[in-house]
Design a protein around this motif. Structure first.
Motif, PDB file in Angstrom:
ATOM      1  N   UNK A 171      16.328 -10.804  28.228  1.00 58.90           N
ATOM      2  CA  UNK A 171      15.985 -10.864  30.112  1.00 58.90           C
ATOM      3  C   UNK A 171      16.309 -10.797  31.104  1.00 58.90           C
ATOM      4  N   UNK A 172      17.312 -10.740  31.078  1.00 58.88           N
ATOM      5  CA  UNK A 172      18.782 -10.229  32.803  1.00 58.88           C
ATOM      6  C   UNK A 172      17.890  -9.025  32.793  1.00 58.88           C
ATOM      7  N   UNK A 173      18.222  -7.885  31.495  1.00 61.35           N
ATOM      8  CA  UNK A 173      17.899  -6.510  31.866  1.00 61.35           C
ATOM      9  C   UNK A 173      16.812  -6.936  32.474  1.00 61.35           C
ATOM     10  N   UNK A 174      15.856  -7.631  32.414  1.00 60.58           N
ATOM     11  CA  UNK A 174      14.431  -7.482  32.672  1.00 60.58           C
ATOM     12  C   UNK A 174      14.220  -8.451  33.992  1.00 60.58           C
ATOM     13  N   UNK A 175      14.558  -8.726  34.479  1.00 64.14           N
ATOM     14  CA  UNK A 175      15.626  -9.834  35.621  1.00 64.14           C
ATOM     15  C   UNK A 175      15.550  -8.750  36.447  1.00 64.14           C
ATOM     16  N   UNK A 176      16.272  -7.896  36.498  1.00 65.94           N
ATOM     17  CA  UNK A 176      17.621  -7.023  37.004  1.00 65.94           C
ATOM     18  C   UNK A 176      16.629  -5.698  37.320  1.00 65.94           C
ATOM     19  N   UNK A 177      15.692  -5.715  36.431  1.00 67.10           N
ATOM     20  CA  UNK A 177      14.693  -4.609  36.960  1.00 67.10           C
ATOM     21  C   UNK A 177      13.837  -4.776  37.782  1.00 67.10           C
ATOM     22  N   UNK A 178      13.102  -6.106  37.342  1.00 66.51           N
ATOM     23  CA  UNK A 178      12.520  -5.867  38.336  1.00 66.51           C
ATOM     24  C   UNK A 178      13.026  -6.675  39.402  1.00 66.51           C
ATOM     25  N   UNK A 179      14.135  -7.667  39.777  1.00 64.72           N
ATOM     26  CA  UNK A 179      14.665  -7.751  41.069  1.00 64.72           C
ATOM     27  C   UNK A 179      15.018  -5.823  41.870  1.00 64.72           C
ATOM     28  N   UNK A 180      15.187  -5.217  41.307  1.00 64.52           N
ATOM     29  CA  UNK A 180      15.359  -3.429  41.711  1.00 64.52           C
ATOM     30  C   UNK A 180      14.009  -3.016  42.425  1.00 64.52           C
ATOM     31  N   UNK A 181      13.108  -3.474  41.540  1.00 60.98           N
ATOM     32  CA  UNK A 181      11.826  -2.693  41.891  1.00 60.98           C
ATOM     33  C   UNK A 181      11.230  -3.508  42.509  1.00 60.98           C
ATOM     34  N   UNK A 182      11.055  -5.250  43.386  1.00 65.27           N
ATOM     35  CA  UNK A 182      11.001  -5.614  44.048  1.00 65.27           C
ATOM     36  C   UNK A 182      11.724  -5.343  45.586  1.00 65.27           C
ATOM     37  N   UNK A 183      12.857  -4.809  45.696  1.00 67.88           N
ATOM     38  CA  UNK A 183      13.614  -3.798  46.772  1.00 67.88           C
ATOM     39  C   UNK A 183      13.023  -3.145  46.915  1.00 67.88           C
TER      40      UNK A 183
END
Length: 245
Positions: A171-183
């Motif tokens: 879940x942390x990996x998915x969240x980090x990918x989501x944050x990077x995509x949002x950025x």
């Protein structure tokens, strides 16, 4: 007398034509002056509009800077909060694992102590032979079964904790990918918004420059009036004494 009258009339006509010529040239100069004033006014208005467009673009860019800063700051806060939650959750899983190990160790120690007590009690009762051996064997078997159950329970608990930790890591990996995509999405949106602002500024400047009038050119001068033709008169015939026949 007729000659004098004709001369006066011709002179009057010439003066009239000269006055008309001067009047036409004055109108020509006035019209050119008015067109020059209109041209200067259009240039002044265009420059004012361009200056206003620059101020408006700078204000829009400042607002866009504030917007992208707020978006990136919000993403940074969310990412930091996610990391804190992950750290707290992993710490909780580790605490549960240590508690399970400590509980299993304590329970195993208590089981061993109980087995030793039961063995000592059987020996103290003076029982010997097969009965004593069977009693001790039952006690040891019960203690072994209890310890095996404790080990199985510890292994199940460890596996469950490992699965929970794996789920949190994923879940942390998915969240980090989501944050990077949002950025990246926020940066792309910011670039697109800045491109639109530059296009709007260019369009506004073009409209302002299109409002500038053509450079005025003075009209060609009027043709100068020609002098009116003057009639030529012969000398008045005056009769004289005729020649002798």
């Amino acid at each position: 007398k007729a000659k004098r009258n004709l001369e006066a009339e011709l002179t009057f006509r010439e003066e009239t034509r000269k006055q008309e010529y001067d009047f036409g040239m004055g109108i020509r100069a006035f019209d050119h002056q008015q067109r020059e004033r209109a041209y200067d006014l259009s240039v002044s208005r265009a420059l004012q509009q361009v200056s206003y467009n620059e101020i408006a673009e700078n204000a829009a860019l400042v607002e866009q800077d504030r917007l992208i800063h707020v978006q990136l700051l919000s993403l940074a806060f969310d990412e930091t909060e996610t990391l804190f939650n992950y750290a707290a959750a992993t710490a909780g899983v580790g605490l549960k694992q240590r508690q399970a190990k400590a509980g299993a160790a304590t329970e195993a120690q208590a089981t061993r102590i109980s087995a030793l007590k039961a063995t000592g009690a059987a020996a103290a009762r003076g029982v010997s032979g097969r009965s004593a051996a069977k009693t001790i064997q039952d006690v040891l078997a019960s203690a072994g079964a209890r310890q095996a159950a404790l080990i199985d329970q510890l292994m199940f608990s460890t596996e469950a904790n490992d699965q929970e930790l794996f789920r949190m890591n994923r879940q942390l990996l998915f969240d980090q990918i989501g944050f990077q995509t949002s950025r990246e999405s926020a940066k792309l949106s910011d670039a697109a918004a800045r491109s639109r602002l530059r296009a709007q500024r260019l369009q506004a400047d073009m409209q302002a420059y299109n409002g500038i009038a053509l450079v005025p050119e003075i009209a060609p001068p009027l043709p100068k009036p020609l002098a009116l033709p003057r009639p030529e008169y012969r000398e008045v015939f005056k009769p004289a004494k005729p020649p002798r026949p």
